[in-house]
Design a protein around this motif. Structure first.
Motif, PDB file in Angstrom:
ATOM      1  N   ASP A 126     -20.129  22.473  33.369  1.00  0.00           N
ATOM      2  CA  ASP A 126     -19.362  23.709  33.284  1.00  0.00           C
ATOM      3  C   ASP A 126     -19.481  24.493  34.572  1.00  0.00           C
ATOM      4  N   THR A 127     -18.356  24.847  35.156  1.00  0.00           N
ATOM      5  CA  THR A 127     -18.363  25.580  36.423  1.00  0.00           C
ATOM      6  C   THR A 127     -17.988  27.035  36.222  1.00  0.00           C
ATOM      7  N   SER A 128     -18.332  27.583  35.071  1.00  0.00           N
ATOM      8  CA  SER A 128     -17.987  28.967  34.781  1.00  0.00           C
ATOM      9  C   SER A 128     -18.755  29.902  35.690  1.00  0.00           C
ATOM     10  N   ILE A 129     -18.281  31.129  35.743  1.00  0.00           N
ATOM     11  CA  ILE A 129     -18.850  32.131  36.656  1.00  0.00           C
ATOM     12  C   ILE A 129     -20.321  32.357  36.411  1.00  0.00           C
ATOM     13  N   GLN A 130     -20.785  32.235  35.161  1.00  0.00           N
ATOM     14  CA  GLN A 130     -22.175  32.516  34.856  1.00  0.00           C
ATOM     15  C   GLN A 130     -23.115  31.519  35.515  1.00  0.00           C
ATOM     16  N   GLU A 131     -22.600  30.356  35.929  1.00  0.00           N
ATOM     17  CA  GLU A 131     -23.477  29.341  36.477  1.00  0.00           C
ATOM     18  C   GLU A 131     -23.561  29.390  37.992  1.00  0.00           C
ATOM     19  N   GLU A 132     -22.810  30.293  38.625  1.00  0.00           N
ATOM     20  CA  GLU A 132     -22.885  30.385  40.070  1.00  0.00           C
ATOM     21  C   GLU A 132     -24.212  30.985  40.495  1.00  0.00           C
ATOM     22  N   VAL A 133     -24.761  30.479  41.580  1.00  0.00           N
ATOM     23  CA  VAL A 133     -26.050  30.956  42.077  1.00  0.00           C
ATOM     24  C   VAL A 133     -25.823  32.060  43.091  1.00  0.00           C
ATOM     25  N   THR A 134     -26.467  33.181  42.890  1.00  0.00           N
ATOM     26  CA  THR A 134     -26.367  34.279  43.837  1.00  0.00           C
ATOM     27  C   THR A 134     -27.751  34.795  44.166  1.00  0.00           C
ATOM     28  N   ALA A 135     -27.845  35.553  45.227  1.00  0.00           N
ATOM     29  CA  ALA A 135     -29.089  36.228  45.578  1.00  0.00           C
ATOM     30  C   ALA A 135     -28.769  37.695  45.771  1.00  0.00           C
ATOM     31  N   GLY A 136     -28.669  38.410  44.692  1.00  0.00           N
ATOM     32  CA  GLY A 136     -28.305  39.814  44.760  1.00  0.00           C
ATOM     33  C   GLY A 136     -29.395  40.644  45.395  1.00  0.00           C
ATOM     34  N   GLY A 137     -29.012  41.593  46.243  1.00  0.00           N
ATOM     35  CA  GLY A 137     -29.990  42.426  46.924  1.00  0.00           C
ATOM     36  C   GLY A 137     -29.819  43.881  46.585  1.00  0.00           C
ATOM     37  N   THR A 138     -30.900  44.605  46.488  1.00  0.00           N
ATOM     38  CA  THR A 138     -30.850  46.013  46.167  1.00  0.00           C
ATOM     39  C   THR A 138     -30.514  46.840  47.400  1.00  0.00           C
ATOM     40  N   LYS A 139     -30.149  48.076  47.161  1.00  0.00           N
ATOM     41  CA  LYS A 139     -29.918  49.008  48.264  1.00  0.00           C
ATOM     42  C   LYS A 139     -31.183  49.150  49.103  1.00  0.00           C
ATOM     43  N   ARG A 140     -32.349  49.179  48.415  1.00  0.00           N
ATOM     44  CA  ARG A 140     -33.626  49.300  49.124  1.00  0.00           C
ATOM     45  C   ARG A 140     -33.817  48.157  50.127  1.00  0.00           C
ATOM     46  N   ASN A 141     -33.525  46.932  49.683  1.00  0.00           N
ATOM     47  CA  ASN A 141     -33.649  45.792  50.590  1.00  0.00           C
ATOM     48  C   ASN A 141     -32.686  45.914  51.763  1.00  0.00           C
ATOM     49  N   GLY A 142     -31.488  46.439  51.494  1.00  0.00           N
ATOM     50  CA  GLY A 142     -30.527  46.639  52.568  1.00  0.00           C
ATOM     51  C   GLY A 142     -31.049  47.601  53.619  1.00  0.00           C
ATOM     52  N   ILE A 143     -31.693  48.677  53.170  1.00  0.00           N
ATOM     53  CA  ILE A 143     -32.284  49.635  54.119  1.00  0.00           C
ATOM     54  C   ILE A 143     -33.366  48.966  54.957  1.00  0.00           C
ATOM     55  N   LEU A 144     -34.181  48.139  54.324  1.00  0.00           N
ATOM     56  CA  LEU A 144     -35.240  47.434  55.056  1.00  0.00           C
ATOM     57  C   LEU A 144     -34.662  46.472  56.087  1.00  0.00           C
ATOM     58  N   ILE A 145     -33.569  45.811  55.743  1.00  0.00           N
ATOM     59  CA  ILE A 145     -32.925  44.908  56.702  1.00  0.00           C
ATOM     60  C   ILE A 145     -32.449  45.686  57.919  1.00  0.00           C
ATOM     61  N   LEU A 146     -31.802  46.829  57.691  1.00  0.00           N
ATOM     62  CA  LEU A 146     -31.321  47.643  58.814  1.00  0.00           C
ATOM     63  C   LEU A 146     -32.475  48.122  59.690  1.00  0.00           C
ATOM     64  N   ARG A 147     -33.589  48.500  59.067  1.00  0.00           N
ATOM     65  CA  ARG A 147     -34.742  48.950  59.852  1.00  0.00           C
ATOM     66  C   ARG A 147     -35.358  47.795  60.631  1.00  0.00           C
ATOM     67  N   ALA A 148     -35.351  46.613  60.031  1.00  0.00           N
ATOM     68  CA  ALA A 148     -35.869  45.440  60.745  1.00  0.00           C
ATOM     69  C   ALA A 148     -34.983  45.112  61.938  1.00  0.00           C
ATOM     70  N   ILE A 149     -33.668  45.232  61.784  1.00  0.00           N
ATOM     71  CA  ILE A 149     -32.748  44.970  62.898  1.00  0.00           C
ATOM     72  C   ILE A 149     -33.022  45.938  64.043  1.00  0.00           C
ATOM     73  N   GLU A 150     -33.230  47.223  63.723  1.00  0.00           N
ATOM     74  CA  GLU A 150     -33.522  48.208  64.765  1.00  0.00           C
ATOM     75  C   GLU A 150     -34.823  47.872  65.491  1.00  0.00           C
ATOM     76  N   LYS A 151     -35.810  47.421  64.743  1.00  0.00           N
ATOM     77  CA  LYS A 151     -37.085  47.057  65.384  1.00  0.00           C
ATOM     78  C   LYS A 151     -36.928  45.826  66.264  1.00  0.00           C
ATOM     79  N   ILE A 152     -36.087  44.880  65.849  1.00  0.00           N
ATOM     80  CA  ILE A 152     -35.826  43.697  66.673  1.00  0.00           C
ATOM     81  C   ILE A 152     -35.134  44.108  67.974  1.00  0.00           C
ATOM     82  N   LYS A 153     -34.219  45.063  67.881  1.00  0.00           N
ATOM     83  CA  LYS A 153     -33.544  45.553  69.096  1.00  0.00           C
ATOM     84  C   LYS A 153     -34.548  46.164  70.067  1.00  0.00           C
ATOM     85  N   GLN A 154     -35.506  46.905  69.527  1.00  0.00           N
ATOM     86  CA  GLN A 154     -36.511  47.542  70.382  1.00  0.00           C
ATOM     87  C   GLN A 154     -37.516  46.539  70.927  1.00  0.00           C
TER      88      GLN A 154
END
Length: 619
Positions: A210-238
């Motif tokens: 069955d290829t229904s939508i419920q069987e699709e694999v995702t990696a959902g991320g929270t807003k908090r994780n998104g903020i951490l990613i942006l801060r990590a990008i800024e630190k990589i730039k520095q």
């Protein structure tokens, strides 16, 4: 010379007081209207500690207690996974690793952002010029997900595919991999993942096509994780070496692992997700990684692919003294304002999960300590639990349902708990591979999460005390179904009942409830656990107060002996886990002793505090 841990505790207390003042909350708990500014809040959290574990020393084998090497099971198979191992015999209470986060996001920062976001549904800018295409049971739609314009002429910025399902809900198909990324889009344009974070239905049935939508694999991320990613990008730039020397060593440790074993990542907050894409797309133009254009481009592509997954799979919660019952009440000295989420380095990421952990962790500020919670033999793998200790007694299906990441527990349900002997610990580690969700027909017939969760606890505590007692007793009287119900539910109910009875002045009745909760942690938690310490403290305090009210000399003597015993157990465990003897114990538990859990009429707080200090000092 002061101890650095005591200094760190002082820093945490000072930080909490600053947040209290800036929030304009006085000691009586009156809320003001002035919240800290976003930038001001982050500047308050400045914790320093001199003895941080070096990731380079750990990975090069120079650490005196711990070594990183390939995990090998009893059949001699490695499975291409590494773990932490003891280099020598280690005593319970030994500090193994001490770490500071690479980036951190505090709860109060996130709350400030939410408070300032008053955008209504009508303010969301959705492009209604849509292209319709029949797909499954709905309509595939290309549209702009609601967010503010970036001001750049980029036709693809912020766009995503989604279709309307049979329930009339939007289901997004993100551009980078429409075959794998599936999520729901709520009315505010935010993604709600279907088969990623918190999905409770998993199976190993490879025969179902069955290829229904419920069987699709995702990696959902929270807003908090998104903020951490942006801060990590800024630190990589520095400091580009942060990526090459530190972040790149975190799981997933190469592109093949990220592409083959893990579902793609998307951010649950549309506007932050678009900002992440924008910042990642600009990295190559900065020429941070030289020599050569091709090398720079390849490294930046690696960052774009792996960094969101690195944040998702390596973040840890940050909480100070969260085991204490005063913790949520910041006006009374609780440290709930010091809660957050941190991304730590390789010195932490090689700890694997076990349902029989020999390592416990705790935080002071954003400094995290990993401590042996029992004696560990030379060569034994060092693991901590990725889930709360109260869930370790549940079977493997329940523990899998509680995991908030795409990890799975590769273990057989050996007996009641799904845990065998310590020798089988390797088979009970959470493996960092994608778990495949399936649409279970029995999903609605099984309780996938504890009934007495934080929301239910809040609702119960909001009712009048006598009504609350009736509700709690009714729940406690219900027969526990081993397959469906969570054992930890009754543990939580005993605590709520104890707090309620203590608040009514019925201390003698509260005592057996505290003892029942303590009995649960002693049987099911690791040998050395901060929650068990907190419950020993409450049993001791409750027994001490009950002895004051007893008119019978024999019962009074028995209760005082009980108080002394549990005070002694709390002190012994606290000294092993946190060190510092009676002085540090009293420093950590000062506000807990003053927390008004018990109704103590006509008894000044100073008298009570003196009795408490005498009780624990003599222990």
């Amino acid at each position: 010379m002061s101890d650095p841990i005591d200094d760190l505790l002082d820093q945490a207390a000072s930080c909490a007081k600053k947040l209290l003042r800036r929030g304009d909350i006085d000691e009586n708990g009156d809320d003001g209207n002035t919240a800290p500014e976003h930038g001001e809040v982050s500047s308050i959290f400045n914790f320093t500690y001199p003895n941080i574990t070096s990731a380079d020393d750990l990975l090069s084998g120079k650490h005196h207690l711990v070594v990183v090497r390939e995990c090998v099971d009893k059949n001699g198979d490695s499975g291409n996974q590494c773990g932490m191992y003891a280099k020598c015999d280690i005593k319970a209470g030994t500090k193994l690793v001490i770490s500071k986060p690479i980036v951190v996001c505090w709860d109060v920062e996130d709350e400030d952002d939410d408070d300032g976001d008053d955008e209504s549904e009508d303010d969301v800018d959705v492009d209604e010029n849509i292209e319709l295409e029949a797909i499954n049971n709905g309509v595939k739609i290309r549209a702009q997900v609601g967010s503010e314009s970036s001001g750049e002429d980029d036709d693809s910025a912020g766009s995503c595919d989604y279709y309307i399902d049979e329930n009339g809900e939007k289901v997004a198909v993100l551009e980078s991999n429409p075959e794998q990324k599936m999520s729901k889009v709520d009315k505010n344009g935010s993604y709600e993942n279907i088969a990623g974070e918190g999905n409770e239905s998993y199976c190993d049935d490879d025969d179902d096509d069955d290829t229904s939508i419920q069987e699709e694999v995702t990696a959902g991320g929270t807003k908090r994780n998104g903020i951490l990613i942006l801060r990590a990008i800024e630190k990589i730039k520095q400091n580009p070496s942060l990526w090459t020397n530190t972040l790149s060593k975190l799981h997933p440790r190469d592109a093949d692992m990220a592409l083959l074993n893990l579902p793609p990542w998307f951010c649950g907050d549309a506007s932050i997700g678009m900002e992440i894409d924008k910042q990642l797309s600009k990295l190559a133009s900065l020429n941070l990684f030289s020599p050569g254009v091709d090398t720079n481009k390849k490294v930046c592509e690696d960052i774009a692919l792996r960094l969101p997954l690195i944040v998702r799979y390596n973040v840890l919660s940050v909480e100070t003294c969260s085991e204490q019952f005063v913790y949520p009440d910041v006006s009374k000295g609780g440290l709930a304002d010091l809660a957050g989420t941190g991304l730590y380095g390789p010195e932490v990421s090689y700890f694997n999960h076990s349902c029989v952990p020999n390592v416990s962790r705790y935080c002071i500020g954003d400094v995290i300590f990993f401590v042996a919670n029992r004696d560990v033999a030379n060569g034994e793998e060092l693991c901590f639990s990725y889930i709360e200790h109260e869930y370790l007694c549940e079977n493997v299906e329940k523990r899998n349902a509680l995991l908030d990441m795409d990890f799975q527990l590769n273990e057989k349900d050996d007996g009641k708990n799904g845990c065998g002997s310590i020798d089988d610990e390797r088979s009970k580690k959470r493996q960092k591979v994608a778990k495949m969700p399936c649409a279970s027909k029995e999903k609605d017939n099984h309780q996938s999460y504890p009934l007495i969760d934080a929301e239910m606890q809040t609702e119960l505590m909001a009712t009048l005390p006598m009504e609350r007692l009736d509700l709690i007793n009714e729940l406690l009287d219900q027969r526990l179904e081993p397959v469906q119900d969570f054992q930890c539910d009754k543990y939580q109910l005993h605590i709520l009942k104890a707090i309620t009875l203590d608040g009514l002045g019925r201390t003698s009745s509260a005592l057996p409830e505290w003892e029942a909760a303590l009995d649960f942690t002693v049987k099911n938690f690791p040998t050395l656990d901060e929650t068990t310490i907190a419950l020993h403290v409450q049993v001791a305090l409750c027994a001490l107060e009950a002895s004051r009210k007893e008119g019978d000399e024999i019962i009074d003597r028995v209760l005082k002996k009980k108080a002394e015993f549990h005070a002694g157990e709390a002190m012994k465990m606290h000294n092993l886990l946190f060190g510092g003897g009676i002085e540090r114990f009293l420093k950590r538990y000062e506000k807990e002793f003053l927390c008004p859990l018990r109704l103590i009429p006509n008894d000044p707080a100073t008298t009570c505090m003196n009795d408490v200090q005498e009780l624990f000092s003599n222990s």
